[in-house]
Design a protein around this motif. Sequence first.
Motif, PDB file in Angstrom:
ATOM      1  N   PHE A  16      26.995   2.400  13.189  1.00  0.00           N
ATOM      2  CA  PHE A  16      26.985   1.854  14.550  1.00  0.00           C
ATOM      3  C   PHE A  16      27.915   2.749  15.350  1.00  0.00           C
ATOM      4  O   PHE A  16      29.137   2.620  15.228  1.00  0.00           O
ATOM      5  CB  PHE A  16      27.485   0.407  14.577  1.00  0.00           C
ATOM      6  CG  PHE A  16      26.537  -0.582  13.943  1.00  0.00           C
ATOM      7  CD1 PHE A  16      25.353  -0.945  14.591  1.00  0.00           C
ATOM      8  CD2 PHE A  16      26.827  -1.164  12.713  1.00  0.00           C
ATOM      9  CE1 PHE A  16      24.491  -1.870  14.017  1.00  0.00           C
ATOM     10  CE2 PHE A  16      25.963  -2.087  12.136  1.00  0.00           C
ATOM     11  CZ  PHE A  16      24.788  -2.441  12.790  1.00  0.00           C
ATOM     12  N   ALA A  21      28.812   1.128   8.797  1.00  0.00           N
ATOM     13  CA  ALA A  21      28.740  -0.252   8.305  1.00  0.00           C
ATOM     14  C   ALA A  21      28.239  -0.274   6.864  1.00  0.00           C
ATOM     15  O   ALA A  21      28.696  -1.071   6.047  1.00  0.00           O
ATOM     16  CB  ALA A  21      27.823  -1.084   9.199  1.00  0.00           C
ATOM     17  N   PRO A  40      34.026  -8.851   0.686  1.00  0.00           N
ATOM     18  CA  PRO A  40      34.841  -9.378   1.776  1.00  0.00           C
ATOM     19  C   PRO A  40      34.149  -9.263   3.124  1.00  0.00           C
ATOM     20  O   PRO A  40      33.185  -8.501   3.278  1.00  0.00           O
ATOM     21  CB  PRO A  40      36.105  -8.520   1.729  1.00  0.00           C
ATOM     22  CG  PRO A  40      35.736  -7.314   0.944  1.00  0.00           C
ATOM     23  CD  PRO A  40      34.629  -7.700   0.027  1.00  0.00           C
ATOM     24  N   SER A  41      34.646 -10.000   4.083  1.00  0.00           N
ATOM     25  CA  SER A  41      34.096  -9.983   5.429  1.00  0.00           C
ATOM     26  C   SER A  41      34.090  -8.560   5.982  1.00  0.00           C
ATOM     27  O   SER A  41      35.060  -7.832   5.846  1.00  0.00           O
ATOM     28  CB  SER A  41      34.950 -10.893   6.322  1.00  0.00           C
ATOM     29  OG  SER A  41      34.348 -10.992   7.574  1.00  0.00           O
ATOM     30  N   GLY A  42      32.959  -8.182   6.562  1.00  0.00           N
ATOM     31  CA  GLY A  42      32.867  -6.868   7.192  1.00  0.00           C
ATOM     32  C   GLY A  42      32.484  -5.735   6.256  1.00  0.00           C
ATOM     33  O   GLY A  42      32.426  -4.573   6.673  1.00  0.00           O
ATOM     34  N   CYS A  43      32.181  -6.045   4.980  1.00  0.00           N
ATOM     35  CA  CYS A  43      31.896  -4.961   4.025  1.00  0.00           C
ATOM     36  C   CYS A  43      30.459  -4.452   4.137  1.00  0.00           C
ATOM     37  O   CYS A  43      30.095  -3.477   3.485  1.00  0.00           O
ATOM     38  CB  CYS A  43      32.186  -5.405   2.595  1.00  0.00           C
ATOM     39  SG  CYS A  43      31.006  -6.606   1.962  1.00  0.00           S
ATOM     40  N   GLY A  44      29.623  -5.135   4.947  1.00  0.00           N
ATOM     41  CA  GLY A  44      28.280  -4.604   5.178  1.00  0.00           C
ATOM     42  C   GLY A  44      27.141  -5.418   4.588  1.00  0.00           C
ATOM     43  O   GLY A  44      25.984  -4.993   4.629  1.00  0.00           O
ATOM     44  N   LYS A  45      27.416  -6.610   4.086  1.00  0.00           N
ATOM     45  CA  LYS A  45      26.384  -7.423   3.425  1.00  0.00           C
ATOM     46  C   LYS A  45      25.224  -7.758   4.372  1.00  0.00           C
ATOM     47  O   LYS A  45      24.060  -7.549   4.049  1.00  0.00           O
ATOM     48  CB  LYS A  45      26.987  -8.737   2.887  1.00  0.00           C
ATOM     49  CG  LYS A  45      28.178  -8.544   1.963  1.00  0.00           C
ATOM     50  CD  LYS A  45      28.746  -9.869   1.492  1.00  0.00           C
ATOM     51  CE  LYS A  45      29.334 -10.755   2.585  1.00  0.00           C
ATOM     52  NZ  LYS A  45      30.557 -10.206   3.215  1.00  0.00           N
ATOM     53  N   THR A  46      25.579  -8.314   5.544  1.00  0.00           N
ATOM     54  CA  THR A  46      24.542  -8.706   6.497  1.00  0.00           C
ATOM     55  C   THR A  46      23.758  -7.487   6.983  1.00  0.00           C
ATOM     56  O   THR A  46      22.531  -7.551   7.126  1.00  0.00           O
ATOM     57  CB  THR A  46      25.183  -9.449   7.690  1.00  0.00           C
ATOM     58  OG1 THR A  46      25.706 -10.691   7.210  1.00  0.00           O
ATOM     59  CG2 THR A  46      24.173  -9.729   8.797  1.00  0.00           C
ATOM     60  N   THR A  47      24.450  -6.387   7.178  1.00  0.00           N
ATOM     61  CA  THR A  47      23.762  -5.180   7.649  1.00  0.00           C
ATOM     62  C   THR A  47      22.744  -4.703   6.611  1.00  0.00           C
ATOM     63  O   THR A  47      21.637  -4.277   6.970  1.00  0.00           O
ATOM     64  CB  THR A  47      24.790  -4.082   7.991  1.00  0.00           C
ATOM     65  OG1 THR A  47      25.746  -4.622   8.910  1.00  0.00           O
ATOM     66  CG2 THR A  47      24.111  -2.883   8.632  1.00  0.00           C
ATOM     67  N   GLU A 162      24.188 -16.094   3.494  1.00  0.00           N
ATOM     68  CA  GLU A 162      25.155 -17.189   3.479  1.00  0.00           C
ATOM     69  C   GLU A 162      24.528 -18.508   3.925  1.00  0.00           C
ATOM     70  O   GLU A 162      25.042 -19.178   4.821  1.00  0.00           O
ATOM     71  CB  GLU A 162      26.353 -16.855   4.378  1.00  0.00           C
ATOM     72  CG  GLU A 162      26.899 -15.472   4.075  1.00  0.00           C
ATOM     73  CD  GLU A 162      28.403 -15.389   4.166  1.00  0.00           C
ATOM     74  OE1 GLU A 162      29.069 -16.431   4.044  1.00  0.00           O
ATOM     75  OE2 GLU A 162      28.908 -14.282   4.332  1.00  0.00           O
ATOM     76  N   HIS A 195      30.031 -14.764   0.437  1.00  0.00           N
ATOM     77  CA  HIS A 195      31.334 -14.209   0.079  1.00  0.00           C
ATOM     78  C   HIS A 195      32.061 -15.158  -0.875  1.00  0.00           C
ATOM     79  O   HIS A 195      33.249 -15.011  -1.114  1.00  0.00           O
ATOM     80  CB  HIS A 195      32.176 -13.821   1.297  1.00  0.00           C
ATOM     81  CG  HIS A 195      32.397 -14.922   2.278  1.00  0.00           C
ATOM     82  ND1 HIS A 195      31.900 -14.881   3.556  1.00  0.00           N
ATOM     83  CD2 HIS A 195      33.033 -16.082   2.162  1.00  0.00           C
ATOM     84  CE1 HIS A 195      32.232 -15.981   4.172  1.00  0.00           C
ATOM     85  NE2 HIS A 195      32.926 -16.736   3.350  1.00  0.00           N
TER      86      HIS A 195
END
Length: 353
Positions: A16, A21, A40-47, A162, A195
């Motif tokens: 991005f 990401a 952890p939060s922000g590690c790229g799972k959703t992306t 999630e 997570h």
Amino acid sequence: MTRSAALTLRGVTKHFGAAVAVDGVSLDVAPGSMLGLLGPSGCGKTTVLRAIAGLVPVTAGTITVDGEDITARPPHGRDIGLVFQQYALFPHLSVAANVGFGLEMRGVAAAERRTRVAEALAMVQLSGLDGRRPRELSGGQQQRVALARALVIRPRILLLDEPLSNLDARLRDELRVEIRRIQQRLRITTVFVTHDQAEALAMCDVVGVMSQGRVAQIGPPAEIYERPVSRMVAEFVGRLNTWPCEVVAPGRIRLDGREMPAATDGVANGAALATIRPHRLLLGGAAPAGALNHVTGQVTHVAYVGDLVQYHVAAGALQLRVEAHAARHAETHRVGDVVECRWWPDDLRVFGA
Ligand SMILES: Nc1ncnc2c1ncn2[C@@H]1O[C@H](COP(=O)(O)OP(=O)(O)OP(=O)(O)O)[C@@H](O)[C@H]1O
Ligand SMILES: [Mg+2]
């Protein structure tokens, strides 16, 4: 009802702007299996999920389903079902209309639509609620509707981001079991993002732990938990004691001034970190005799948490966190007790410092 497909990612990368990401993610999900993506939060799972669904174009890499490259296909051409954390239901439509929406978009005739909606609602145990609006349902029921809506199109791949995190603990446990049951019954290839480490370990055939856009480790739950490849993975998937130590030879460390055997697996001689899970530390009579490592220490803290008793034990310079099954309350140690603490050498895993 569904066809089990193989999902493969090779070098999937998403930038991005200047931010990376997702950074070269490669993984294989076997037909009919469920992969848990943890991190952890922000590690790229959703992306990663959005890339698989086609909701974000990838910067580099390829995504294939059953060997067919879908990287450049638009989302609606991918045959993928999605469930997000927020239920994202249409508030003004009934349950049946919400579930049938994707079929209507695909031009499925009304009669078949009705049959398939009823089938999907039965699968998630919502038969009889077809006429309700989303606001007339509990959170767990809304998430069941979202699941039915994803399954009704008979997707080749199911992606869950999630889906349980807005639910309370009891509903979460219940729906977790149900999602797994449906996934296994349909043999639908699934990627489940969470997570919550316990959720990933309990539900999935294979777990991938992500960190900073990369896959740190991927494997069956027991392997991730018992043989983590790094301190990061070990800490992320469960509680851990971590002590500085020195590797003196392959399979031998010096810990708080004493030499002892440990699982050093290729860690070079010199400063390192020794780690062990709290429940692998065995107190006093609970430990079988034999060639076990041991230290003697004093109990400094006791927390009784129902099924477990958590102890803090001070042994020389080491602070030990120990977890024991709460057997009989009378057998619980007290603050000030001197206890012997034992463990199997291969439970003491060493990582480079
Ligand atoms: N549309 C976007 N524009 C810019 N940066 C983004 C965008 N979407 C995600 N990011 C960034 O990419 C990184 C990965 O985000 P992502 O949502 O994939 O993380 P995640 O692992 O799902 O986190 P969480 O557990 O909090 O949901 C984060 O640093 C995030 O800020
Ligand atoms: Mg996310």
